[in-house]
Design an enzyme around this catalytic site. Structure first.
Site, PDB file in Angstrom:
ATOM      1  N   LYS A  89       0.809  -1.135   0.084  1.00 59.95           N
ATOM      2  CA  LYS A  89      -0.017  -0.003  -0.034  1.00 59.95           C
ATOM      3  C   LYS A  89       1.015   1.452   0.172  1.00 59.95           C
ATOM      4  CE  LYS A  89      -4.535  -1.602   1.638  1.00 59.95           C
ATOM      5  NZ  LYS A  89      -4.318  -2.851   2.045  1.00 59.95           N
ATOM      6  N   GLU A 111     -10.104   7.448   3.662  1.00 61.00           N
ATOM      7  CA  GLU A 111     -10.769   6.487   4.336  1.00 61.00           C
ATOM      8  C   GLU A 111     -10.009   5.283   4.450  1.00 61.00           C
ATOM      9  OE1 GLU A 111     -11.933   6.742   1.160  1.00 61.00           O
ATOM     10  OE2 GLU A 111     -11.678   4.472   0.511  1.00 61.00           O
ATOM     11  N   SER A 377       1.699 -10.060  -0.866  1.00 61.62           N
ATOM     12  CA  SER A 377       1.241  -8.459  -0.722  1.00 61.62           C
ATOM     13  C   SER A 377       1.548  -7.983   0.693  1.00 61.62           C
ATOM     14  CB  SER A 377      -0.255  -8.361  -1.134  1.00 61.62           C
ATOM     15  OG  SER A 377      -0.971  -9.017  -0.053  1.00 61.62           O
TER      16      SER A 377
HETATM   17  C1  LIG Z   1      -5.075  -3.851   1.637  1.00 61.58           C
HETATM   18  C2  LIG Z   1      -4.403  -5.188   1.256  1.00 61.58           C
HETATM   19  C3  LIG Z   1      -4.865  -6.093   0.213  1.00 61.58           C
HETATM   20  C4  LIG Z   1      -5.867  -5.613  -0.643  1.00 61.58           C
HETATM   21  O1  LIG Z   1      -6.049  -4.551  -1.407  1.00 61.58           O
HETATM   22  P1  LIG Z   1      -5.662  -4.488  -2.941  1.00 61.58           P
HETATM   23  O2  LIG Z   1      -6.021  -3.165  -3.439  1.00 61.58           O
HETATM   24  O3  LIG Z   1      -6.748  -5.618  -3.586  1.00 61.58           O
HETATM   25  O4  LIG Z   1      -4.369  -4.853  -3.235  1.00 61.58           O
HETATM   26  C5  LIG Z   1      -4.119  -7.230  -0.107  1.00 61.58           C
HETATM   27  N1  LIG Z   1      -2.980  -7.700   0.787  1.00 61.58           N
HETATM   28  C6  LIG Z   1      -2.566  -6.681   1.899  1.00 61.58           C
HETATM   29  C7  LIG Z   1      -1.572  -7.152   2.625  1.00 61.58           C
HETATM   30  C8  LIG Z   1      -3.547  -5.640   2.160  1.00 61.58           C
HETATM   31  O5  LIG Z   1      -2.927  -4.812   3.159  1.00 61.58           O
END
Ligand SMILES: *Cc1c(COP(=O)(O)O)cnc(C)c1O
Length: 393
Positions: A89, A111, A377
Site C-alpha cells: 500500500k 478512508e 502482498s
Molecule cells: C489492503 C491489502 C490487500 C487488498 O488490497 P488490494 O487493493 O486488492 O491490493 C491485499 N493484501 C494486503 C497485505 C493488504 O494490506
C-alpha cells in the site's frame, strides 16, 4: 484486447467517473494533471528515490524451493511484505502524496476499513509534514484498535463514521463529504484501484513498480522477462493491478486473481465479487459489486480485513468479463492453512490477504518448467491475533 483506460476512464464496460456535481472540479483537476505529473522527471526521480531509501525497494523476488517442489514448478514470491509498513500500500500513498504536493494541496484525507491504508497514508503525511485526517467506521475503530493507535502516533486525526453499518462504505461517504467541503486545499488519497477516473489508472500506474521490477529480476534469474503465471489476491485490486500492469498485453502470461470466498460462496458470508457481483456503481465508478435485487450494497465478509470489500476495481471487472484473468475464490479455511504452510516451510508469516493467493496453488495444474510469480502482498504481523485465535497458538 485493450486493457488501458480510455479518455472517459473506461476499461471496456467498466469505470468512468460517477460523482456529485460538487466534486467535479476536484476530479477534473486531477484528471487533467495526473499523467503529466507522474511522467515528469521531477516526480519520477523523487518517487524512485523514496521507494528505494524509505520503502526499501526493489523488494526481493524469492524462489521458494519447497513450494516449488510441492507444486512441481518454479514458484517465486514477490516480497511486498518487506516494504516499510508491511505491504504494497505504501507504493501508492508515496506516489499520491507527491502528486498532492505538486498540486499545491496542504491537507490530506483518506478512508480506511481495516486501517492498513490509513496507516500507509498517515505514514507519508508524517514524512511530508502534511495535515492528515482519516475517516474510519466506528465499528472498525473498535475492531482494529492497534492500527488506530498507529495512525494517532503518526500524527493523524482519526474521525469515526457513525452512520449506516459504521464500516468502510460509511467512512467513504464521510471522506467524500469532507472533500466537497474543502475543495481548495485538500487531496483525497484513495487506497486501491477503485473510485472515479482517474484514480484506478493512477493507482495502477503507481503500483506498476511491482511488475517493472519483476521483469528485470526474472530476466536476471531465468533469462526471460515473462513468467507463465502471475498470481495475486484481489480486494479492491491494487496489488494485483501492479503485478499485472506490465504484462497485460502479453497473452502468454496467465493472470490469476484470487478473491475471498469467506465461509463459502453460497454461505451469505463472502466477498467473491467476480462470482456474486453484478454491474453497479460504487465509489464513483461502474464496476462489479455485490448487491441486493434492488441495488443495495451487500455487506461483504472475509476473515481477512483487506479483502472484505463489496466491489472490485473496474480494471478487474474488465479482466473478469473478457476472461483475460482467471478468477478463483478461496475460503477462510483454505487461506489460513496456506498461511501455516508458508510459515513452517519458508519461515515467512504472510498477511491473511496474501494467504488467499498462496491457497490457489493447490487448484492449478502446473507443468514442471512453469515459472510462477506470486505476489506476497503483505506480512502477517497485523494478523497475529487472528492466527492465535484460529489455530489456538
Ligand atoms: C489492503 C491489502 C490487500 C487488498 O488490497 P488490494 O487493493 O486488492 O491490493 C491485499 N493484501 C494486503 C497485505 C493488504 O494490506
Amino acid at each position: 484486447m485493450n486493457f488501458s483506460v480510455d479518455e472517459k476512464g473506461f476499461y471496456g464496460n467498466f469505470g468512468g467517473a460517477f460523482i456529485p456535481e460538487m466534486l467535479y472540479s476536484n476530479v477534473e483537476e486531477l484528471k487533467n494533471n495526473y499523467l503529466e505529473i507522474i511522467n515528469s522527471d521531477e516526480f519520477q526521480n523523487e518517487f524512485k528515490q523514496l521507494l528505494k531509501d524509505y520503502v526499501g525497494r526493489p523488494t526481493p523476488l524469492y524462489l521458494s524451493e519447497r513450494l516449488s517442489d510441492k507444486y512441481n514448478c518454479k514458484i517465486y514470491l514477490k516480497r511486498e511484505d518487506l516494504c516499510h509498513t508491511g505491504a504494497h500500500k505504501i507504493n501508492n500513498t508515496i506516489g499520491q502524496i507527491l502528486l498532492a504536493k505538486q498540486l499545491g494541496k496542504t491537507r490530506i484525507i483518506a478512508e480506511t476499513g481495516a486501517g492498513q491504508h490509513g496507516v500507509a497514508t498517515a505514514t507519508v503525511c508524517a514524512l511530508m509534514g502534511l495535515e492528515c485526517v482519516i475517516y474510519m467506521g466506528e465499528v472498525d475503530i473498535e475492531r482494529q484498535a492497534p492500527n488506530v493507535s498507529r495512525m494517532k502516533m503518526l500524527g493523524a486525526k482519526v474521525c469515526p463514521a457513525t452512520s449506516g453499518s459504521k464500516t468502510l462504505k460509511d467512512a467513504t461517504n464521510e471522506a467524500i463529504r469532507d472533500w466537497i467541503n474543502h475543495p481548495e486545499n485538500t487531496y483525497y488519497i484513495i487506497g486501491s484501484v477503485v473510485g472515479p477516473h482517474p484514480y484506478p489508472d493512477m493507482v495502477a500506474r503507481l503500483q506498476s513498480v511491482i511488475s517493472g521490477e519483476i521483469k528485470i529480476q526474472l530476466k536476471e534469474k531465468e533469462g526471460r522477462e515473462n513468467p507463465d503465471y502471475l498470481i495475486a489476491c484481489v480486494g479492491g485490486g491494487s496489488n494485483a493491478a501492479g503485478l499485472y500492469f506490465n504484462y497485460l498485453e502479453e497473452n502468454s502470461v496467465k493472470l490469476i486473481a484470487v478473491e475471498a470466498a469467506g465461509k463459502g460462496i453460497d454461505s451469505g458470508k463472502s466477498a467473491a465479487t467476480s462470482v456474486l457481483g453484478k454491474p453497479g456503481i460504487i465509489h464513483g465508478s461502474k464496476t462489479l459489486l455485490m448487491q441486493t435485487e434492488d441495488g443495495q450494497i451487500t455487506e461483504p465478509y472475509s476473515i481477512s480485513a483487506g479483502l472484505d470489500y463489496p466491489g472490485v476495481g473496474p480494471l478487474h471487472a474488465h479482466l473478469s468479463e473478457t476472461g483475460r484473468a482467471e478468477f478463483y475464490a478461496i475460503t477462510d479455511e483454505e487461506a489460513m492453512n496456506a498461511a501455516m504452510e508458508l510459515a513452517q516451510w519458508d519461515g515467512i508469516i504472510p498477511a491473511i490477504e496474501s494467504s488467499h493467493a498462496l491457497a490457489v496453488l493447490h487448484k492449478i495444474q502446473f507443468k514442471k518448467d512453469d515459472i510462477v510469480v506470486l505476489n506476497l502482498s503483505g506480512r502477517g504481523d497485523k494478523d497475529l491475533q487472528t492466527y492465535i485465535k484460529y489455530f489456538d497458538l
